[in-house]
Design an enzyme around this catalytic site. Structure first.
Site, PDB file in Angstrom:
ATOM      1  N   LYS A  14       0.773  -1.214  -0.004  1.00 27.98           N
ATOM      2  CA  LYS A  14      -0.196  -0.060   0.009  1.00 27.98           C
ATOM      3  C   LYS A  14       0.972   1.459   0.059  1.00 27.98           C
ATOM      4  O   LYS A  14       0.730   2.070  -0.748  1.00 27.98           O
ATOM      5  CB  LYS A  14      -0.856   0.055   1.152  1.00 27.98           C
ATOM      6  CG  LYS A  14      -1.824  -1.121   1.439  1.00 27.98           C
ATOM      7  CD  LYS A  14      -2.620  -1.130   2.749  1.00 27.98           C
ATOM      8  CE  LYS A  14      -1.778  -0.987   4.078  1.00 27.98           C
ATOM      9  NZ  LYS A  14      -1.037  -2.194   4.203  1.00 27.98           N
ATOM     10  N   ARG A  90      -9.336   0.463   9.885  1.00 28.88           N
ATOM     11  CA  ARG A  90      -8.372  -0.866  10.155  1.00 28.88           C
ATOM     12  C   ARG A  90      -9.679  -1.645  10.923  1.00 28.88           C
ATOM     13  O   ARG A  90      -9.411  -2.825  11.321  1.00 28.88           O
ATOM     14  CB  ARG A  90      -7.496  -0.585  11.046  1.00 28.88           C
ATOM     15  CG  ARG A  90      -6.148  -0.797  10.082  1.00 28.88           C
ATOM     16  CD  ARG A  90      -4.865  -0.762  10.950  1.00 28.88           C
ATOM     17  NE  ARG A  90      -4.011  -1.084  10.442  1.00 28.88           N
ATOM     18  CZ  ARG A  90      -2.806  -0.635  10.076  1.00 28.88           C
ATOM     19  NH1 ARG A  90      -3.250   0.521   9.551  1.00 28.88           N
ATOM     20  NH2 ARG A  90      -1.754  -1.391   9.408  1.00 28.88           N
ATOM     21  N   ARG A 129      11.938  -5.988   4.543  1.00 32.04           N
ATOM     22  CA  ARG A 129      11.768  -4.499   4.578  1.00 32.04           C
ATOM     23  C   ARG A 129      12.735  -3.703   5.425  1.00 32.04           C
ATOM     24  O   ARG A 129      12.991  -4.029   6.393  1.00 32.04           O
ATOM     25  CB  ARG A 129      10.298  -4.012   4.961  1.00 32.04           C
ATOM     26  CG  ARG A 129      10.028  -2.270   4.741  1.00 32.04           C
ATOM     27  CD  ARG A 129       8.780  -1.972   4.820  1.00 32.04           C
ATOM     28  NE  ARG A 129       8.114  -2.517   6.088  1.00 32.04           N
ATOM     29  CZ  ARG A 129       6.794  -2.307   6.103  1.00 32.04           C
ATOM     30  NH1 ARG A 129       6.098  -1.781   5.408  1.00 32.04           N
ATOM     31  NH2 ARG A 129       6.202  -2.895   7.261  1.00 32.04           N
ATOM     32  N   ARG A 162      11.939  -1.890  11.024  1.00 38.84           N
ATOM     33  CA  ARG A 162      10.847  -1.420  12.039  1.00 38.84           C
ATOM     34  C   ARG A 162      10.788  -2.277  13.072  1.00 38.84           C
ATOM     35  O   ARG A 162      10.870  -3.847  12.950  1.00 38.84           O
ATOM     36  CB  ARG A 162       9.547  -1.323  11.130  1.00 38.84           C
ATOM     37  CG  ARG A 162       9.225   0.010  10.414  1.00 38.84           C
ATOM     38  CD  ARG A 162       8.250   0.187  10.032  1.00 38.84           C
ATOM     39  NE  ARG A 162       6.724  -0.403  10.078  1.00 38.84           N
ATOM     40  CZ  ARG A 162       5.937  -0.392   9.450  1.00 38.84           C
ATOM     41  NH1 ARG A 162       5.898   0.148   8.302  1.00 38.84           N
ATOM     42  NH2 ARG A 162       4.739  -1.214   9.900  1.00 38.84           N
ATOM     43  N   ARG A 173       0.740  -9.619  13.572  1.00 44.67           N
ATOM     44  CA  ARG A 173      -0.031  -8.429  12.545  1.00 44.67           C
ATOM     45  C   ARG A 173      -0.994  -8.947  11.552  1.00 44.67           C
ATOM     46  O   ARG A 173      -1.977  -8.385  11.183  1.00 44.67           O
ATOM     47  CB  ARG A 173       0.907  -7.291  11.855  1.00 44.67           C
ATOM     48  CG  ARG A 173       1.928  -6.532  12.841  1.00 44.67           C
ATOM     49  CD  ARG A 173       2.772  -5.972  12.286  1.00 44.67           C
ATOM     50  NE  ARG A 173       2.716  -5.051  11.295  1.00 44.67           N
ATOM     51  CZ  ARG A 173       3.827  -4.652  10.365  1.00 44.67           C
ATOM     52  NH1 ARG A 173       5.101  -5.332  10.370  1.00 44.67           N
ATOM     53  NH2 ARG A 173       3.483  -3.865   9.459  1.00 44.67           N
TER      54      ARG A 173
HETATM   55  P1  AP5 Z   1       4.874  -1.399   1.671  1.00 37.89           P
HETATM   56  O1  AP5 Z   1       4.409  -0.829   0.676  1.00 37.89           O
HETATM   57  O2  AP5 Z   1       5.807  -0.899   2.694  1.00 37.89           O
HETATM   58  O3  AP5 Z   1       3.561  -2.369   2.209  1.00 37.89           O
HETATM   59  P2  AP5 Z   1       2.587  -1.835   3.082  1.00 37.89           P
HETATM   60  O4  AP5 Z   1       1.196  -2.496   2.769  1.00 37.89           O
HETATM   61  O5  AP5 Z   1       2.606  -0.343   3.027  1.00 37.89           O
HETATM   62  O6  AP5 Z   1       3.008  -2.391   4.663  1.00 37.89           O
HETATM   63  P3  AP5 Z   1       2.938  -1.878   6.048  1.00 37.89           P
HETATM   64  O7  AP5 Z   1       3.503  -2.816   7.107  1.00 37.89           O
HETATM   65  O8  AP5 Z   1       3.419  -0.383   6.231  1.00 37.89           O
HETATM   66  O9  AP5 Z   1       1.499  -1.934   6.418  1.00 37.89           O
HETATM   67  P4  AP5 Z   1       0.804  -1.862   7.914  1.00 37.89           P
HETATM   68  O10 AP5 Z   1      -0.470  -1.623   7.383  1.00 37.89           O
HETATM   69  O11 AP5 Z   1       0.977  -3.277   8.637  1.00 37.89           O
HETATM   70  O12 AP5 Z   1       1.539  -0.767   8.774  1.00 37.89           O
HETATM   71  P5  AP5 Z   1       1.237   0.619   9.023  1.00 37.89           P
HETATM   72  O13 AP5 Z   1       2.666   1.419   8.861  1.00 37.89           O
HETATM   73  O14 AP5 Z   1       0.004   1.072   8.263  1.00 37.89           O
HETATM   74  O15 AP5 Z   1       5.713  -2.988   1.230  1.00 37.89           O
HETATM   75  C1  AP5 Z   1       6.281  -3.861   2.158  1.00 37.89           C
HETATM   76  C2  AP5 Z   1       7.679  -4.175   1.575  1.00 37.89           C
HETATM   77  O16 AP5 Z   1       7.401  -5.029   0.446  1.00 37.89           O
HETATM   78  C3  AP5 Z   1       8.679  -3.204   1.384  1.00 37.89           C
HETATM   79  O17 AP5 Z   1      10.009  -3.652   1.781  1.00 37.89           O
HETATM   80  C4  AP5 Z   1       8.457  -2.875  -0.113  1.00 37.89           C
HETATM   81  O18 AP5 Z   1       9.821  -2.537  -0.701  1.00 37.89           O
HETATM   82  C5  AP5 Z   1       8.265  -4.343  -0.377  1.00 37.89           C
HETATM   83  N1  AP5 Z   1       7.309  -4.264  -1.861  1.00 37.89           N
HETATM   84  C6  AP5 Z   1       6.300  -3.433  -2.011  1.00 37.89           C
HETATM   85  N2  AP5 Z   1       5.935  -3.872  -3.238  1.00 37.89           N
HETATM   86  C7  AP5 Z   1       6.412  -4.945  -3.621  1.00 37.89           C
HETATM   87  C8  AP5 Z   1       6.364  -5.620  -4.901  1.00 37.89           C
HETATM   88  N3  AP5 Z   1       5.274  -5.431  -5.732  1.00 37.89           N
HETATM   89  N4  AP5 Z   1       7.358  -6.955  -5.009  1.00 37.89           N
HETATM   90  C9  AP5 Z   1       8.214  -7.022  -4.248  1.00 37.89           C
HETATM   91  N5  AP5 Z   1       8.363  -6.333  -2.956  1.00 37.89           N
HETATM   92  C10 AP5 Z   1       7.504  -5.243  -2.755  1.00 37.89           C
HETATM   93  O19 AP5 Z   1       0.776   0.451  10.742  1.00 37.89           O
HETATM   94  C11 AP5 Z   1       1.544   0.028  11.446  1.00 37.89           C
HETATM   95  C12 AP5 Z   1       1.135  -0.016  12.888  1.00 37.89           C
HETATM   96  O20 AP5 Z   1       0.514   1.250  13.257  1.00 37.89           O
HETATM   97  C13 AP5 Z   1      -0.118  -1.065  13.037  1.00 37.89           C
HETATM   98  O21 AP5 Z   1       0.299  -2.310  13.326  1.00 37.89           O
HETATM   99  C14 AP5 Z   1      -0.741  -0.356  14.017  1.00 37.89           C
HETATM  100  O22 AP5 Z   1      -0.331  -0.682  15.349  1.00 37.89           O
HETATM  101  C15 AP5 Z   1      -0.658   1.193  13.889  1.00 37.89           C
HETATM  102  N6  AP5 Z   1      -1.773   1.388  13.096  1.00 37.89           N
HETATM  103  C16 AP5 Z   1      -1.703   2.147  12.030  1.00 37.89           C
HETATM  104  N7  AP5 Z   1      -2.932   2.763  11.410  1.00 37.89           N
HETATM  105  C17 AP5 Z   1      -3.994   2.018  12.317  1.00 37.89           C
HETATM  106  C18 AP5 Z   1      -5.316   2.374  12.523  1.00 37.89           C
HETATM  107  N8  AP5 Z   1      -6.027   2.697  11.563  1.00 37.89           N
HETATM  108  N9  AP5 Z   1      -5.966   1.769  13.530  1.00 37.89           N
HETATM  109  C19 AP5 Z   1      -5.178   1.329  14.533  1.00 37.89           C
HETATM  110  N10 AP5 Z   1      -3.751   1.270  14.629  1.00 37.89           N
HETATM  111  C20 AP5 Z   1      -3.207   1.467  13.629  1.00 37.89           C
END
Ligand code: AP5
Length: 218
Positions: A14, A90, A129, A162, A173
């Site tokens: 994403k 979420r 990552r 991270r 997760r």
């Molecule tokens: P990346 O693009 O970083 O993936 P992502 O979907 O953004 O993954 P996240 O881990 O950031 O999502 P998340 O939802 O768990 O975490 P968030 O930060 O929102 O890609 C991942 C990896 O793959 C990278 O290394 C990239 O280079 C690689 N990649 C990408 N595309 C590729 C491809 N096509 N082919 C190969 N490799 C590829 O949230 C973190 C924490 O914050 C949560 O756990 C929670 O505690 C809190 N939080 C955030 N929002 C909320 C909410 N709304 N409510 C409650 N808690 C929340």
């Protein structure tokens, strides 16, 4: 052009895709994960509270999340910028809050994009990552390595892993995603607002599919 929500399991790409759309099409990327990490970096009270939940791979409580996101969405739309909301909602409470907020503020909500990917690929992406604590860009040691090992291409800062990207935390997760977040897909599908993007393949291949889906040129 109007607002989109990106929903998908951790590691589904994403953030990577949102950043490409920002660069090429002027979207504003509101990532709740990035916003929370910025609070932690600044040592704010909200950041200290959120960190306990994030480091364990659990969701941050709804009252904190809703208070944090509300003003930013409205402000972005007042500036006339289409928003990509990444990581919010979420759970069903957040999804219903968002619907109310868009309605009350008369905002256009064009679609919810679900990033679809099998679990085994997700764990590989998460544990490999490397993220930039300064500008939020992320890389992958195999699939998307930075030009210079360990250094961010975007801002030159040192990359980190991270705390929630270890295998144990990443597995938790995925469990939390299945339990809390997946039910919102049915909620949006019932109202015919759900779009799907197949997230298997290289970032460029996924990007091409996403551009077709959103109706923007590459
Ligand atoms: P990346 O693009 O970083 O993936 P992502 O979907 O953004 O993954 P996240 O881990 O950031 O999502 P998340 O939802 O768990 O975490 P968030 O930060 O929102 O890609 C991942 C990896 O793959 C990278 O290394 C990239 O280079 C690689 N990649 C990408 N595309 C590729 C491809 N096509 N082919 C190969 N490799 C590829 O949230 C973190 C924490 O914050 C949560 O756990 C929670 O505690 C809190 N939080 C955030 N929002 C909320 C909410 N709304 N409510 C409650 N808690 C929340």
């Amino acid at each position: 052009m109007s607002n989109f929500v990106f929903v998908g399991p951790p590691g589904s790409g994403k953030g990577t895709q949102a950043k490409l759309l920002v660069k090429n099409h002027g979207f504003l990327h509101l990532s709740t994960g990035d916003m929370l990490r910025e609070h932690i970096r600044q040592g704010s009270e909200l950041g200290l509270e959120a960190k306990k939940f994030m480091d364990a791979g659990n969701l941050v409580p709804d009252d904190i999340m809703i208070g944090m996101i509300k003003t930013d969405i409205v402000a972005a739309n007042e500036e006339g910028k289409p928003v990509i909301l990444d990581g919010f909602p979420r759970n069903l409470t957040q999804a219903k809050f968002l619907d109310r907020m868009f309605e009350e503020n008369d905002l256009d909500f064009s679609g919810i994009v679900s990033f679809d990917l099998p679990d085994e690929v997700l764990l590989e992406r998460l544990t490999g990552r490397r993220s930039c604590p300064e500008c939020g860009y992320s890389f992958h040691v195999i699939f998307n390595p930075p030009t210079k090992e360990g250094i961010c291409d975007n801002c030159g800062h040192k990359l980190i892993q991270r705390a929630d990207d270890t295998l144990e935390k990443a597995k938790n997760r995925l469990i939390v995603y299945a339990r809390e977040t997946e039910p919102i897909l049915a909620y949006y599908a019932d109202e015919n607002r759900l779009l799907h993007v197949d997230s298997v393949g290289t970032p460029d291949e996924v990007s091409a599919r996403l551009h077709d889906l959103l109706g923007v040129s590459v």
